[in-house]
Design a protein around this motif. Structure first.
Motif, PDB file in Angstrom:
ATOM      1  N   TYR A  41      -2.488   1.114   6.766  1.00  0.00           N
ATOM      2  CA  TYR A  41      -1.544   0.618   8.031  1.00  0.00           C
ATOM      3  C   TYR A  41      -2.307   1.728   9.026  1.00  0.00           C
ATOM      4  N   VAL A  42      -2.932   1.247  10.110  1.00  0.00           N
ATOM      5  CA  VAL A  42      -3.494   2.197  11.096  1.00  0.00           C
ATOM      6  C   VAL A  42      -3.093   1.957  12.437  1.00  0.00           C
ATOM      7  N   VAL A  43      -2.709   2.911  12.990  1.00  0.00           N
ATOM      8  CA  VAL A  43      -2.136   2.961  14.396  1.00  0.00           C
ATOM      9  C   VAL A  43      -3.186   2.671  15.208  1.00  0.00           C
ATOM     10  N   ARG A  44      -3.182   1.968  16.337  1.00  0.00           N
ATOM     11  CA  ARG A  44      -4.261   1.748  17.492  1.00  0.00           C
ATOM     12  C   ARG A  44      -5.290   1.379  16.632  1.00  0.00           C
ATOM     13  N   HIS A  45      -5.406   0.472  15.831  1.00  0.00           N
ATOM     14  CA  HIS A  45      -6.350  -0.195  15.152  1.00  0.00           C
ATOM     15  C   HIS A  45      -7.499  -0.605  16.131  1.00  0.00           C
ATOM     16  N   SER A  46      -8.759  -0.257  15.953  1.00  0.00           N
ATOM     17  CA  SER A  46      -9.948  -0.780  16.487  1.00  0.00           C
ATOM     18  C   SER A  46     -11.142  -1.201  15.415  1.00  0.00           C
ATOM     19  N   ALA A  47     -12.123  -1.922  15.748  1.00  0.00           N
ATOM     20  CA  ALA A  47     -13.137  -2.190  14.812  1.00  0.00           C
ATOM     21  C   ALA A  47     -14.067  -0.739  14.471  1.00  0.00           C
ATOM     22  N   ASP A  48     -13.941   0.000  15.476  1.00  0.00           N
ATOM     23  CA  ASP A  48     -14.883   1.217  15.199  1.00  0.00           C
ATOM     24  C   ASP A  48     -14.013   2.136  14.118  1.00  0.00           C
ATOM     25  N   LEU A  49     -12.824   2.113  14.327  1.00  0.00           N
ATOM     26  CA  LEU A  49     -12.234   3.028  12.822  1.00  0.00           C
ATOM     27  C   LEU A  49     -12.462   2.630  11.786  1.00  0.00           C
ATOM     28  N   VAL A  50     -12.870   1.227  11.324  1.00  0.00           N
ATOM     29  CA  VAL A  50     -13.303   0.877   9.970  1.00  0.00           C
ATOM     30  C   VAL A  50     -14.299   1.691   9.175  1.00  0.00           C
ATOM     31  N   ALA A  57     -14.152   6.979   0.764  1.00  0.00           N
ATOM     32  CA  ALA A  57     -15.177   7.144  -0.381  1.00  0.00           C
ATOM     33  C   ALA A  57     -15.246   8.656  -0.627  1.00  0.00           C
ATOM     34  N   ASP A  58     -15.032   9.488   0.385  1.00  0.00           N
ATOM     35  CA  ASP A  58     -15.299  11.008   0.173  1.00  0.00           C
ATOM     36  C   ASP A  58     -14.011  11.513  -0.945  1.00  0.00           C
ATOM     37  N   ILE A  59     -12.989  10.914  -1.117  1.00  0.00           N
ATOM     38  CA  ILE A  59     -12.112  11.017  -1.896  1.00  0.00           C
ATOM     39  C   ILE A  59     -12.317  10.299  -3.303  1.00  0.00           C
ATOM     40  N   PHE A  60     -12.579   9.272  -3.426  1.00  0.00           N
ATOM     41  CA  PHE A  60     -12.796   8.360  -4.667  1.00  0.00           C
ATOM     42  C   PHE A  60     -14.165   8.388  -5.105  1.00  0.00           C
ATOM     43  N   GLY A  61     -15.142   8.600  -4.458  1.00  0.00           N
ATOM     44  CA  GLY A  61     -16.525   8.914  -5.025  1.00  0.00           C
ATOM     45  C   GLY A  61     -16.858   7.377  -5.686  1.00  0.00           C
ATOM     46  N   GLU A  62     -17.561   7.740  -6.986  1.00  0.00           N
ATOM     47  CA  GLU A  62     -17.614   6.688  -7.701  1.00  0.00           C
ATOM     48  C   GLU A  62     -16.396   6.004  -8.341  1.00  0.00           C
ATOM     49  N   LYS A  63     -15.341   6.215  -8.059  1.00  0.00           N
ATOM     50  CA  LYS A  63     -14.208   5.489  -8.508  1.00  0.00           C
ATOM     51  C   LYS A  63     -13.418   4.558  -7.374  1.00  0.00           C
ATOM     52  N   TRP A  64     -14.178   4.123  -6.352  1.00  0.00           N
ATOM     53  CA  TRP A  64     -13.602   3.357  -5.408  1.00  0.00           C
ATOM     54  C   TRP A  64     -12.839   2.448  -5.899  1.00  0.00           C
ATOM     55  N   PRO A  65     -11.475   1.956  -5.596  1.00  0.00           N
ATOM     56  CA  PRO A  65     -10.676   1.114  -6.329  1.00  0.00           C
ATOM     57  C   PRO A  65     -10.826  -0.273  -5.799  1.00  0.00           C
ATOM     58  N   VAL A  66     -11.651  -1.206  -6.129  1.00  0.00           N
ATOM     59  CA  VAL A  66     -12.017  -2.318  -5.753  1.00  0.00           C
ATOM     60  C   VAL A  66     -10.650  -3.376  -6.037  1.00  0.00           C
ATOM     61  N   CYS A  67      -9.872  -3.445  -5.078  1.00  0.00           N
ATOM     62  CA  CYS A  67      -8.530  -3.927  -5.531  1.00  0.00           C
ATOM     63  C   CYS A  67      -7.936  -5.073  -4.496  1.00  0.00           C
ATOM     64  N   ALA A  68      -6.988  -5.940  -4.470  1.00  0.00           N
ATOM     65  CA  ALA A  68      -6.539  -6.741  -3.669  1.00  0.00           C
ATOM     66  C   ALA A  68      -6.128  -5.823  -2.273  1.00  0.00           C
ATOM     67  N   SER A  69      -6.615  -6.246  -1.273  1.00  0.00           N
ATOM     68  CA  SER A  69      -6.474  -5.087  -0.039  1.00  0.00           C
ATOM     69  C   SER A  69      -6.121  -5.808   1.294  1.00  0.00           C
ATOM     70  N   THR A  70      -5.253  -4.981   1.910  1.00  0.00           N
ATOM     71  CA  THR A  70      -4.968  -5.361   3.390  1.00  0.00           C
ATOM     72  C   THR A  70      -5.083  -4.385   4.323  1.00  0.00           C
ATOM     73  N   TRP A  71      -5.851  -4.646   5.473  1.00  0.00           N
ATOM     74  CA  TRP A  71      -5.721  -3.441   6.569  1.00  0.00           C
ATOM     75  C   TRP A  71      -4.918  -4.002   7.785  1.00  0.00           C
ATOM     76  N   ILE A  72      -3.710  -3.255   7.981  1.00  0.00           N
ATOM     77  CA  ILE A  72      -2.948  -3.638   8.925  1.00  0.00           C
ATOM     78  C   ILE A  72      -2.929  -2.927   9.978  1.00  0.00           C
ATOM     79  N   GLY A  73      -3.099  -3.381  11.606  1.00  0.00           N
ATOM     80  CA  GLY A  73      -3.048  -2.624  12.734  1.00  0.00           C
ATOM     81  C   GLY A  73      -1.695  -2.766  12.996  1.00  0.00           C
ATOM     82  N   GLU A  84      -0.336   2.356   1.296  1.00  0.00           N
ATOM     83  CA  GLU A  84       0.616   2.289   0.042  1.00  0.00           C
ATOM     84  C   GLU A  84      -0.381   1.534  -1.019  1.00  0.00           C
ATOM     85  N   VAL A  85       0.225   1.715  -2.165  1.00  0.00           N
ATOM     86  CA  VAL A  85      -0.631   1.054  -3.210  1.00  0.00           C
ATOM     87  C   VAL A  85       0.371   0.442  -4.456  1.00  0.00           C
TER      88      VAL A  85
END
Length: 176
Positions: free
Chosen positions: A123-132, A140-156, A170-171
């Protein structure tokens, strides 16, 4: 109007190769993560020409709980530390980094791994494409090589529970 493409730049790419992308005849293969976290094709009868693999470096179109796993929910994580102090000020990327860090800490508390994540909602407040790029880079900084490729939704969203919160993640997790 052409649809906007999310580029496969290094700031968006999951570290591992997409093992289930590509066409099978005219249909796309649908994927899931097996118990070892490796992407695998779902039963050959589950092919659908309407699902894209264009984002397979970031998300899975379908996620199935592995046999024997328990489903667990991690409540929306915001950019606060253990004492409840906001981390990241008015910076979406800095807050996202803390949110992803909190998710990683919650996974560790339940003895789970990023590969066990079935679904992620950002969930992203004031979403814009520039934030993606900034928010995915924070992940990526946190998960590194373990990025969770999962069902995903980005909600502005207009706002979160507190006015200073800019990102909430939330996960759903398949706990082995």
């Amino acid at each position: 109007m052409q649809p906007r493409q999310i580029p496969r730049s290094s700031s968006f790419r999951s570290p591992g190769p997409s093992r289930c992308s590509g066409a099978v005849g005219q249909a796309r293969r649908l994927c899931r993560r097996n118990r070892s976290g490796v992407k695998e094709s779902i039963d050959g009868n589950s092919q659908s020409p309407s699902l894209t693999d264009a984002f397979s470096h970031l998300i899975a179109q379908i996620a199935i709980t592995p046999p024997g796993a328990r489903l667990a929910a991690i409540s929306g994580q915001v950019a606060i530390d253990k004492s409840g102090q906001l981390i990241g000020g008015n910076d979406h990327a800095a807050q996202a980094k803390r949110c992803f860090g909190n998710v990683l800490n919650a996974l560790a508390a339940m003895k789970a791994d990023p590969k066990d994540i079935l679904q992620m909602k950002i969930y992203v407040v004031r979403h814009s494409a520039d934030l993606v790029p900034a928010i995915f880079s924070a992940g990526a900084d946190i998960f590194g090589e373990k990025w969770p490729v999962c069902a995903s939704t980005w909600i502005g969203v207009e706002a979160l529970a507190m006015p200073e919160w800019l990102v909430e993640i939330e996960v759903l997790v398949a706990v082995p």
